[in-house]
Design a protein around this motif. Structure first.
Motif, PDB file in Angstrom:
ATOM      1  N   GLU A  48      23.354  10.172  22.030  1.00 15.79           N
ATOM      2  CA  GLU A  48      24.488  10.928  21.493  1.00 15.79           C
ATOM      3  C   GLU A  48      25.399  11.423  22.621  1.00 15.79           C
ATOM      4  N   VAL A  49      24.820  11.891  23.696  1.00 18.01           N
ATOM      5  CA  VAL A  49      25.601  12.341  24.851  1.00 18.01           C
ATOM      6  C   VAL A  49      26.448  11.191  25.393  1.00 18.01           C
ATOM      7  N   VAL A  50      25.827  10.044  25.592  1.00 19.43           N
ATOM      8  CA  VAL A  50      26.535   8.886  26.154  1.00 19.43           C
ATOM      9  C   VAL A  50      27.716   8.489  25.260  1.00 19.43           C
ATOM     10  N   VAL A  51      27.515   8.461  23.965  1.00 20.65           N
ATOM     11  CA  VAL A  51      28.591   8.082  23.040  1.00 20.65           C
ATOM     12  C   VAL A  51      29.669   9.166  22.990  1.00 20.65           C
ATOM     13  N   ASN A  52      29.269  10.425  22.866  1.00 22.85           N
ATOM     14  CA  ASN A  52      30.262  11.499  22.764  1.00 22.85           C
ATOM     15  C   ASN A  52      31.074  11.670  24.040  1.00 22.85           C
ATOM     16  N   MET A 105      37.278  22.882  29.489  1.00 18.64           N
ATOM     17  CA  MET A 105      37.050  22.943  30.934  1.00 18.64           C
ATOM     18  C   MET A 105      37.688  21.716  31.572  1.00 18.64           C
ATOM     19  N   PRO A 106      37.865  21.740  32.885  1.00 24.53           N
ATOM     20  CA  PRO A 106      38.490  20.591  33.542  1.00 24.53           C
ATOM     21  C   PRO A 106      37.751  19.290  33.231  1.00 24.53           C
ATOM     22  N   GLN A 107      38.533  18.238  33.052  1.00 33.38           N
ATOM     23  CA  GLN A 107      37.960  16.932  32.736  1.00 33.38           C
ATOM     24  C   GLN A 107      36.955  16.485  33.797  1.00 33.38           C
ATOM     25  N   ARG A 108      37.204  16.780  35.073  1.00 33.38           N
ATOM     26  CA  ARG A 108      36.252  16.385  36.127  1.00 33.38           C
ATOM     27  C   ARG A 108      34.899  17.069  35.937  1.00 33.38           C
ATOM     28  N   VAL A 109      34.923  18.305  35.456  1.00 37.87           N
ATOM     29  CA  VAL A 109      33.667  19.017  35.184  1.00 37.87           C
ATOM     30  C   VAL A 109      32.948  18.348  34.006  1.00 37.87           C
ATOM     31  N   VAL A 110      33.703  17.959  32.991  1.00 37.70           N
ATOM     32  CA  VAL A 110      33.112  17.272  31.835  1.00 37.70           C
ATOM     33  C   VAL A 110      32.448  15.974  32.284  1.00 37.70           C
ATOM     34  N   GLY A 111      33.116  15.223  33.144  1.00 35.71           N
ATOM     35  CA  GLY A 111      32.534  13.991  33.671  1.00 35.71           C
ATOM     36  C   GLY A 111      31.270  14.255  34.474  1.00 35.71           C
ATOM     37  N   ALA A 112      31.261  15.335  35.223  1.00 33.51           N
ATOM     38  CA  ALA A 112      30.071  15.690  35.998  1.00 33.51           C
ATOM     39  C   ALA A 112      28.924  16.105  35.075  1.00 33.51           C
ATOM     40  N   MET A 113      29.258  16.682  33.927  1.00 33.03           N
ATOM     41  CA  MET A 113      28.215  17.088  32.983  1.00 33.03           C
ATOM     42  C   MET A 113      27.438  15.875  32.454  1.00 33.03           C
ATOM     43  N   VAL A 114      28.142  14.801  32.136  1.00 32.02           N
ATOM     44  CA  VAL A 114      27.432  13.618  31.638  1.00 32.02           C
ATOM     45  C   VAL A 114      26.643  12.953  32.772  1.00 32.02           C
ATOM     46  N   LEU A 115      27.145  13.037  33.980  1.00 32.38           N
ATOM     47  CA  LEU A 115      26.391  12.556  35.137  1.00 32.38           C
ATOM     48  C   LEU A 115      25.090  13.348  35.287  1.00 32.38           C
ATOM     49  N   LEU A 116      25.172  14.653  35.067  1.00 33.93           N
ATOM     50  CA  LEU A 116      23.984  15.502  35.130  1.00 33.93           C
ATOM     51  C   LEU A 116      22.992  15.103  34.044  1.00 33.93           C
TER      52      LEU A 116
END
Length: 190
Positions: A48-52, A105-116
């Motif tokens: 779900e995380v990967v798709v969302n 939140m900043p898009q870069r932070v959102v991208g880092a969240m999925v990396l986490l």
């Protein structure tokens, strides 16, 4: 094209995909270091995380309310396909610009969240199923920076447990896991 986020996701994703591919059906009910999640639950969450987060890369709305079982025929292949789509979604330079309307939140932070999520849940699934796991080394500094920003709020919201003290001489991944409230020495029997 590529972005910093897509480069880091491209390095991290295959490591988690490899772990997912090796999970057998008889391991789906095993416990994981991620409290209240069995392997099955964690796989469904990560799917779900990967798709969302593909949608979040394009600033599209997502829903976290649905909890379908993604572990139907061909789920390992579908996870790999969706993870590849995730990397592609974050390769658009616009994916890193501005503030996420869905997350605030900043898009870069959102991208880092999925990396986490890919990194930490990759480890969760690996140790739960007796596999080795090596994170993408280039992702770890960005993840430490992210956790320095978000961990206190994540703890208040119940997303992370209290930090687990980890010796500074341990590998970077162990310190990262401790910041998320995980014991890096966790094992299925202990």
């Amino acid at each position: 094209m590529a972005t910093q986020t897509s480069d880091l996701l491209a390095a991290a994703a295959p490591r988690t995909v490899a772990v997912v591919r090796q999970i057998t059906d008889d391991q789906l009910d095993l416990s994981t270091p991620c409290r209240d999640y069995q392997v099955r639950d964690l796989l469904n969450h990560l799917y779900e995380v990967v798709v969302n987060f593909q949608a979040l890369a394009g600033r599209s709305p997502v829903t976290w309310a649905d909890k379908p079982d993604h572990l139907t025929d061909g789920w390992r292949d579908r996870f790999e396909t969706e993870t590849r789509r995730l990397v592609e979604a974050w390769s658009d330079p616009a994916s890193e610009q501005g503030v996420s309307p869905g997350m605030g939140m900043p898009q870069r932070v959102v991208g880092a969240m999925v990396l986490l999520d890919l990194t930490v849940h990759g480890w969760d699934l690996a140790v739960a199923t007796g596999q080795a796991y090596e994170p993408a080394p280039e992702a770890l500094p960005a993840l430490h920076e992210l956790l320095a920003q978000l961990a206190p709020t994540a703890r208040q919201m119940g997303v992370f447990a209290e930090a687990v003290p980890v010796d500074d001489t341990l590998p970077e991944l162990s310190r990262l896991l401790g910041m998320t409230g995980r014991d890096p020495a966790w094992s299925p029997v202990g």
